[in-house]
Design a protein around this motif. Sequence first.
Motif, PDB file in Angstrom:
ATOM      1  N   ARG A   1       0.843  -1.207   0.000  1.00  0.00           N
ATOM      2  CA  ARG A   1       0.000   0.000   0.000  1.00  0.00           C
ATOM      3  C   ARG A   1       0.874   1.251   0.000  1.00  0.00           C
ATOM      4  O   ARG A   1       1.678   1.446   0.894  1.00  0.00           O
ATOM      5  CB  ARG A   1      -0.923   0.019   1.203  1.00  0.00           C
ATOM      6  CG  ARG A   1      -1.999  -1.015   1.116  1.00  0.00           C
ATOM      7  CD  ARG A   1      -2.989  -0.908   2.280  1.00  0.00           C
ATOM      8  NE  ARG A   1      -3.874  -2.059   2.252  1.00  0.00           N
ATOM      9  CZ  ARG A   1      -4.968  -2.131   1.512  1.00  0.00           C
ATOM     10  NH1 ARG A   1      -5.314  -1.128   0.752  1.00  0.00           N
ATOM     11  NH2 ARG A   1      -5.717  -3.218   1.540  1.00  0.00           N
TER      12      ARG A   1
ATOM     13  N   TYR B   1      -7.867   0.823 -11.600  1.00  0.00           N
ATOM     14  CA  TYR B   1      -7.579   2.165 -11.121  1.00  0.00           C
ATOM     15  C   TYR B   1      -7.819   2.273  -9.612  1.00  0.00           C
ATOM     16  O   TYR B   1      -6.993   2.825  -8.873  1.00  0.00           O
ATOM     17  CB  TYR B   1      -8.433   3.185 -11.889  1.00  0.00           C
ATOM     18  CG  TYR B   1      -8.201   4.605 -11.469  1.00  0.00           C
ATOM     19  CD1 TYR B   1      -7.019   5.261 -11.807  1.00  0.00           C
ATOM     20  CD2 TYR B   1      -9.155   5.308 -10.743  1.00  0.00           C
ATOM     21  CE1 TYR B   1      -6.797   6.580 -11.420  1.00  0.00           C
ATOM     22  CE2 TYR B   1      -8.940   6.618 -10.360  1.00  0.00           C
ATOM     23  CZ  TYR B   1      -7.763   7.245 -10.697  1.00  0.00           C
ATOM     24  OH  TYR B   1      -7.548   8.545 -10.310  1.00  0.00           O
ATOM     25  N   GLU B   2      -8.928   1.729  -9.137  1.00  0.00           N
ATOM     26  CA  GLU B   2      -9.238   1.783  -7.711  1.00  0.00           C
ATOM     27  C   GLU B   2      -8.158   1.103  -6.882  1.00  0.00           C
ATOM     28  O   GLU B   2      -7.737   1.626  -5.844  1.00  0.00           O
ATOM     29  CB  GLU B   2     -10.608   1.145  -7.432  1.00  0.00           C
ATOM     30  CG  GLU B   2     -11.779   1.918  -8.013  1.00  0.00           C
ATOM     31  CD  GLU B   2     -11.990   3.284  -7.374  1.00  0.00           C
ATOM     32  OE1 GLU B   2     -11.678   3.463  -6.176  1.00  0.00           O
ATOM     33  OE2 GLU B   2     -12.455   4.195  -8.088  1.00  0.00           O
TER      34      GLU B   2
ATOM     35  N   LEU C   1      -4.884   3.122  -6.932  1.00  0.00           N
ATOM     36  CA  LEU C   1      -4.923   4.283  -6.042  1.00  0.00           C
ATOM     37  C   LEU C   1      -4.410   3.932  -4.647  1.00  0.00           C
ATOM     38  O   LEU C   1      -3.842   4.774  -3.956  1.00  0.00           O
ATOM     39  CB  LEU C   1      -6.346   4.847  -5.941  1.00  0.00           C
ATOM     40  CG  LEU C   1      -6.834   5.657  -7.135  1.00  0.00           C
ATOM     41  CD1 LEU C   1      -8.305   6.047  -6.945  1.00  0.00           C
ATOM     42  CD2 LEU C   1      -5.978   6.893  -7.354  1.00  0.00           C
ATOM     43  N   GLU C   2      -4.605   2.681  -4.248  1.00  0.00           N
ATOM     44  CA  GLU C   2      -4.104   2.228  -2.953  1.00  0.00           C
ATOM     45  C   GLU C   2      -2.623   1.833  -3.012  1.00  0.00           C
ATOM     46  O   GLU C   2      -1.917   1.947  -2.017  1.00  0.00           O
ATOM     47  CB  GLU C   2      -4.910   1.023  -2.473  1.00  0.00           C
ATOM     48  CG  GLU C   2      -6.370   1.333  -2.192  1.00  0.00           C
ATOM     49  CD  GLU C   2      -7.111   0.107  -1.691  1.00  0.00           C
ATOM     50  OE1 GLU C   2      -6.717  -0.413  -0.628  1.00  0.00           O
ATOM     51  OE2 GLU C   2      -8.042  -0.335  -2.382  1.00  0.00           O
TER      52      GLU C   2
ATOM     53  N   PRO D   1       1.173   8.701  -2.718  1.00  0.00           N
ATOM     54  CA  PRO D   1       0.749  10.072  -3.028  1.00  0.00           C
ATOM     55  C   PRO D   1       1.860  10.769  -3.822  1.00  0.00           C
ATOM     56  O   PRO D   1       3.038  10.666  -3.482  1.00  0.00           O
ATOM     57  CB  PRO D   1       0.570  10.721  -1.642  1.00  0.00           C
ATOM     58  CG  PRO D   1       0.310   9.561  -0.727  1.00  0.00           C
ATOM     59  CD  PRO D   1       1.134   8.423  -1.291  1.00  0.00           C
TER      60      PRO D   1
ATOM     61  N   ILE E   1      -0.150   7.298 -12.280  1.00  0.00           N
ATOM     62  CA  ILE E   1      -0.846   6.186 -12.917  1.00  0.00           C
ATOM     63  C   ILE E   1      -1.129   6.605 -14.351  1.00  0.00           C
ATOM     64  O   ILE E   1      -1.843   7.584 -14.579  1.00  0.00           O
ATOM     65  CB  ILE E   1      -2.160   5.834 -12.192  1.00  0.00           C
ATOM     66  CG1 ILE E   1      -1.898   5.455 -10.731  1.00  0.00           C
ATOM     67  CG2 ILE E   1      -2.887   4.701 -12.926  1.00  0.00           C
ATOM     68  CD1 ILE E   1      -3.157   5.304  -9.897  1.00  0.00           C
TER      69      ILE E   1
END
Length: 182
Positions: free
Chosen positions: A135, A154-155, A158-159, A163, A167
Motif C-alpha cells: 500500500r 484504477y481503484e 490508487l491504494e 501520493p 498512474i
Amino acid sequence: MSTRTSGMPAGAREYMLGASLREAPVLARLRAATAPRAEAEMQIGPEQGQFMALLVHLTGARRCIELGTYTGYSALAVALALPPDGRLVACDVSDEFTRVGRPFWREAGVESKIDLRLAPALQTLDELLAAPGGRGGYDFAFVDADKGNYIAYYEKLLELVRPGGLIAVDNTLGLSGHTSPN
C-alpha cells in the motif's frame, strides 16, 4: 513496421520520430519481433515507450506496476529507465505473448528488474496490496490490459501508488461501449 499511432498525419509522425525518438536498439528488435504477429496492434509504439521512460525518470520511480505486458515492449522501456535498484511488477495472463519479450529483457540486462506475474491482474493487485510495503509503495503504474476492468484496476492502483506517484492509463479515449450522451 507498424505502431499503434493513429490519426497523426504521416508527415508529422515521420518528423516527430526522426527529430525526437531515441529508441534503444534492443527495443527496436523487440518491436520488429512482435510486428508479424496477428495481434501486433496491442503493442505500444516507440514514441509511447519513450514517453513512459521519461515519466519514470521525471518521477524518480523505483517501484512500478504494469497491467498488460503483451510481448514486453513497455516493460522493457520502463525497466531500462529504472535505476539499478528499480523493480517492475509486470502483469499478464499470457505465457505465449510474454515469452516473446523475455529474451530481449535478458539481452538488455534488465530481466532481474522485471517480476513477471502470469495471473489475472486483479488477483496480482490484491496480492500486492496484502504484501508488506504494498500500500502506497509504488511510484508509477501503467494500465494497458483488458479494458472492462480499467475502473477496478484504477481503484486498486490508487491504494498501491504513493501520493504524488503516477498512474498512466492507455486507450482511455477509445474505449468501446462508452458513448457520449449527444
